[in-house]
Design a protein around this motif. Structure first.
Motif, PDB file in Angstrom:
ATOM      1  N   THR A 174     -17.658  21.820 -13.238  1.00  0.00           N
ATOM      2  CA  THR A 174     -17.403  22.529 -14.495  1.00  0.00           C
ATOM      3  C   THR A 174     -16.482  23.720 -14.274  1.00  0.00           C
ATOM      4  OG1 THR A 174     -19.620  21.885 -15.228  1.00  0.00           O
ATOM      5  CG2 THR A 174     -18.497  23.599 -16.483  1.00  0.00           C
ATOM      6  N   THR A 175     -16.665  24.423 -13.151  1.00  0.00           N
ATOM      7  CA  THR A 175     -15.801  25.566 -12.853  1.00  0.00           C
ATOM      8  C   THR A 175     -14.353  25.128 -12.679  1.00  0.00           C
ATOM      9  OG1 THR A 175     -17.653  26.667 -11.759  1.00  0.00           O
ATOM     10  CG2 THR A 175     -15.447  27.506 -11.297  1.00  0.00           C
ATOM     11  N   PHE A 176     -14.140  24.030 -11.960  1.00  0.00           N
ATOM     12  CA  PHE A 176     -12.784  23.516 -11.790  1.00  0.00           C
ATOM     13  C   PHE A 176     -12.178  23.110 -13.126  1.00  0.00           C
ATOM     14  CE2 PHE A 176     -13.662  22.117  -7.154  1.00  0.00           C
ATOM     15  CZ  PHE A 176     -13.453  23.424  -6.739  1.00  0.00           C
ATOM     16  N   PHE A 177     -12.986  22.522 -14.001  1.00  0.00           N
ATOM     17  CA  PHE A 177     -12.489  22.128 -15.322  1.00  0.00           C
ATOM     18  C   PHE A 177     -12.049  23.359 -16.113  1.00  0.00           C
ATOM     19  CE2 PHE A 177     -13.065  21.053 -19.813  1.00  0.00           C
ATOM     20  CZ  PHE A 177     -12.342  19.882 -19.899  1.00  0.00           C
ATOM     21  N   CYS A 178     -12.819  24.430 -16.041  1.00  0.00           N
ATOM     22  CA  CYS A 178     -12.435  25.668 -16.733  1.00  0.00           C
ATOM     23  C   CYS A 178     -11.153  26.245 -16.147  1.00  0.00           C
ATOM     24  CB  CYS A 178     -13.570  26.688 -16.654  1.00  0.00           C
ATOM     25  SG  CYS A 178     -15.068  26.204 -17.541  1.00  0.00           S
ATOM     26  N   TRP A 179     -10.981  26.140 -14.844  1.00  0.00           N
ATOM     27  CA  TRP A 179      -9.728  26.578 -14.229  1.00  0.00           C
ATOM     28  C   TRP A 179      -8.556  25.757 -14.755  1.00  0.00           C
ATOM     29  CZ3 TRP A 179     -11.394  27.208  -8.361  1.00  0.00           C
ATOM     30  CH2 TRP A 179     -12.262  28.298  -8.278  1.00  0.00           C
ATOM     31  N   HIS A 180      -8.756  24.456 -14.932  1.00  0.00           N
ATOM     32  CA  HIS A 180      -7.698  23.622 -15.497  1.00  0.00           C
ATOM     33  C   HIS A 180      -7.358  24.063 -16.917  1.00  0.00           C
ATOM     34  CE1 HIS A 180      -6.947  20.200 -12.673  1.00  0.00           C
ATOM     35  NE2 HIS A 180      -8.081  20.635 -12.144  1.00  0.00           N
ATOM     36  N   VAL A 181      -8.373  24.419 -17.699  1.00  0.00           N
ATOM     37  CA  VAL A 181      -8.119  24.890 -19.057  1.00  0.00           C
ATOM     38  C   VAL A 181      -7.243  26.135 -19.034  1.00  0.00           C
ATOM     39  CG1 VAL A 181      -9.193  25.853 -21.129  1.00  0.00           C
ATOM     40  CG2 VAL A 181     -10.234  23.882 -19.992  1.00  0.00           C
ATOM     41  N   MET A 182      -7.576  27.098 -18.189  1.00  0.00           N
ATOM     42  CA  MET A 182      -6.818  28.344 -18.134  1.00  0.00           C
ATOM     43  C   MET A 182      -5.409  28.125 -17.597  1.00  0.00           C
ATOM     44  SD  MET A 182      -9.690  31.129 -16.933  1.00  0.00           S
ATOM     45  CE  MET A 182     -10.156  30.226 -15.450  1.00  0.00           C
ATOM     46  N   ILE A 183      -5.275  27.313 -16.546  1.00  0.00           N
ATOM     47  CA  ILE A 183      -3.951  27.090 -15.947  1.00  0.00           C
ATOM     48  C   ILE A 183      -3.037  26.353 -16.919  1.00  0.00           C
ATOM     49  CG2 ILE A 183      -2.731  25.869 -14.102  1.00  0.00           C
ATOM     50  CD1 ILE A 183      -5.132  26.466 -12.292  1.00  0.00           C
ATOM     51  N   ASN A 184      -3.554  25.331 -17.588  1.00  0.00           N
ATOM     52  CA  ASN A 184      -2.729  24.600 -18.550  1.00  0.00           C
ATOM     53  C   ASN A 184      -2.351  25.458 -19.740  1.00  0.00           C
ATOM     54  OD1 ASN A 184      -2.425  21.835 -17.497  1.00  0.00           O
ATOM     55  ND2 ASN A 184      -4.648  21.749 -17.649  1.00  0.00           N
ATOM     56  N   ALA A 185      -3.276  26.311 -20.193  1.00  0.00           N
ATOM     57  CA  ALA A 185      -2.944  27.214 -21.291  1.00  0.00           C
ATOM     58  C   ALA A 185      -1.862  28.206 -20.873  1.00  0.00           C
ATOM     59  CB  ALA A 185      -4.205  27.964 -21.746  1.00  0.00           C
ATOM     60  N   LEU A 186      -1.947  28.727 -19.649  1.00  0.00           N
ATOM     61  CA  LEU A 186      -0.915  29.648 -19.162  1.00  0.00           C
ATOM     62  C   LEU A 186       0.432  28.944 -19.000  1.00  0.00           C
ATOM     63  CD1 LEU A 186      -2.927  31.723 -16.515  1.00  0.00           C
ATOM     64  CD2 LEU A 186      -2.099  32.493 -18.745  1.00  0.00           C
ATOM     65  N   CYS A 187       0.412  27.703 -18.542  1.00  0.00           N
ATOM     66  CA  CYS A 187       1.667  26.940 -18.418  1.00  0.00           C
ATOM     67  C   CYS A 187       2.313  26.732 -19.779  1.00  0.00           C
ATOM     68  CB  CYS A 187       1.397  25.603 -17.749  1.00  0.00           C
ATOM     69  SG  CYS A 187       1.042  25.680 -15.984  1.00  0.00           S
ATOM     70  N   LEU A 188       1.507  26.360 -20.772  1.00  0.00           N
ATOM     71  CA  LEU A 188       2.037  26.156 -22.113  1.00  0.00           C
ATOM     72  C   LEU A 188       2.565  27.453 -22.699  1.00  0.00           C
ATOM     73  CD1 LEU A 188       2.335  23.854 -24.173  1.00  0.00           C
ATOM     74  CD2 LEU A 188       0.163  24.563 -25.148  1.00  0.00           C
ATOM     75  N   LEU A 189       1.837  28.552 -22.481  1.00  0.00           N
ATOM     76  CA  LEU A 189       2.287  29.850 -22.965  1.00  0.00           C
ATOM     77  C   LEU A 189       3.559  30.294 -22.257  1.00  0.00           C
ATOM     78  CD1 LEU A 189       1.638  32.266 -24.797  1.00  0.00           C
ATOM     79  CD2 LEU A 189       0.290  33.229 -22.932  1.00  0.00           C
ATOM     80  N   GLY A 190       3.658  30.024 -20.957  1.00  0.00           N
ATOM     81  CA  GLY A 190       4.860  30.391 -20.215  1.00  0.00           C
ATOM     82  C   GLY A 190       6.079  29.618 -20.689  1.00  0.00           C
ATOM     83  N   ILE A 191       5.913  28.313 -20.936  1.00  0.00           N
ATOM     84  CA  ILE A 191       7.039  27.510 -21.426  1.00  0.00           C
ATOM     85  C   ILE A 191       7.489  28.006 -22.796  1.00  0.00           C
ATOM     86  CG2 ILE A 191       7.690  25.196 -22.206  1.00  0.00           C
ATOM     87  CD1 ILE A 191       5.808  24.092 -20.038  1.00  0.00           C
ATOM     88  N   TYR A 192       6.523  28.308 -23.661  1.00  0.00           N
ATOM     89  CA  TYR A 192       6.865  28.819 -24.984  1.00  0.00           C
ATOM     90  C   TYR A 192       7.543  30.189 -24.878  1.00  0.00           C
ATOM     91  CZ  TYR A 192       6.341  30.594 -29.728  1.00  0.00           C
ATOM     92  OH  TYR A 192       6.589  31.138 -30.964  1.00  0.00           O
ATOM     93  N   GLY A 193       7.053  31.059 -23.986  1.00  0.00           N
ATOM     94  CA  GLY A 193       7.653  32.384 -23.839  1.00  0.00           C
ATOM     95  C   GLY A 193       9.076  32.317 -23.315  1.00  0.00           C
ATOM     96  N   VAL A 194       9.322  31.478 -22.306  1.00  0.00           N
ATOM     97  CA  VAL A 194      10.680  31.344 -21.757  1.00  0.00           C
ATOM     98  C   VAL A 194      11.625  30.762 -22.806  1.00  0.00           C
ATOM     99  CG1 VAL A 194      12.060  30.129 -20.032  1.00  0.00           C
ATOM    100  CG2 VAL A 194       9.905  31.183 -19.370  1.00  0.00           C
TER     101      VAL A 194
END
Length: 247
Positions: A174-194
């Motif tokens: 479950t902890t790894f799954f939550c890490w995936h949620v945060m990392i994917n959200a940051l990736c999506l936010l980074g792509i949108y920001g750039v």
């Protein structure tokens, strides 16, 4: 050429060939005993999932390259139907699982269920920006978690298999799954920001192009009251011309 559909077809054929090659004596449906019994239940479910992926790619290519006009509702409808069937297969897939494997598949089922709901909502609201962002994020989650699940179940990084009776291993899934949620959200936010930064700094010239699905509308940057004044003035001029021309 529908590159997305072509990639789906190639991936589906490759995965089907790999699944069939993993069974030493061949992927048979039933044994020869009396009474006969079904064999390789999970392998057949994997094969059905890969067939769905291949058929989805075939529909994309047919809609974009073979039909006289692209049928977007057909593509979306087949995609929704694919995820409905995928959800049924995954729910049945975990019947004989336990421990870590059960928990990994349960989290995957959660992502597929949310994707199915988003796709169903997009059938009635296809141009909603929020649903498109959620769809992209859930696809990222599904892909990254499938890669993580492969390492957890078949090739752990530590070299030792995960223990089903160890509560710490299940908690860390479950902890790894939550890490995936945060990392994917940051990736999506980074792509949108750039993308937003590049658009604001360089001001690329976006040309409005018409599509076969919807007409193209031109957006005016002037205030609304100026447009209304121009319309009223043009109406007054028209009335003045009519009054002059009348006897």
């Amino acid at each position: 050429m529908s590159h997305r559909g072509l990639l789906k077809m190639l991936a589906g054929f490759g995965l089907m060939a790999y699944e069939i090659s993993c069974v030493e004596r061949g992927l048979t449906l039933m044994n020869r005993d009396l009474p006969p019994r079904f064999m390789y239940a999970k392998q057949w479910q994997h094969l059905t999932m890969f067939i769905l992926l291949t058929l989805n790619g075939c529909i994309d290519i047919m809609s974009k390259n073979l039909l006289p006009q692209r049928c977007v509702p057909l593509e979306k409808g087949v995609l929704v139907l694919t995820f409905y069937v995928l959800l049924l297969l995954l729910v049945s897939h975990v019947q004989d699982s336990a421990g870590v494997e059960m928990h990994v598949h349960s989290l995957l089922i959660l992502v597929v269920l949310l994707l199915m709901l988003v796709f169903t909502a997009k059938l009635w609201a296809p141009d909603t920006f929020q649903l498109a962002v959620i769809e992209t994020f859930l696809f990222q989650m599904m892909g990254s978690w499938l890669v993580q699940a492969g390492f957890i179940l078949y090739k752990p990084v530590s070299g030792f298999p995960w223990e089903d009776d160890n509560i710490s291993d299940i908690m860390f899934v479950t902890t790894f799954f939550c890490w995936h949620v945060m990392i994917n959200a940051l990736c999506l936010l980074g792509i949108y920001g750039v993308s937003s930064f590049w658009h604001r700094c360089y001001h690329p010239s976006w040309k409005l192009t018409g599509s076969r699905e919807a007409p193209c509308y031109i957006y005016s940057r002037r205030p609304l009251y100026q447009l209304l004044q121009e319309v009223e003035q043009s109406e007054k001029d028209d009335q003045a011309l009519l009054s002059k021309s009348s006897p």
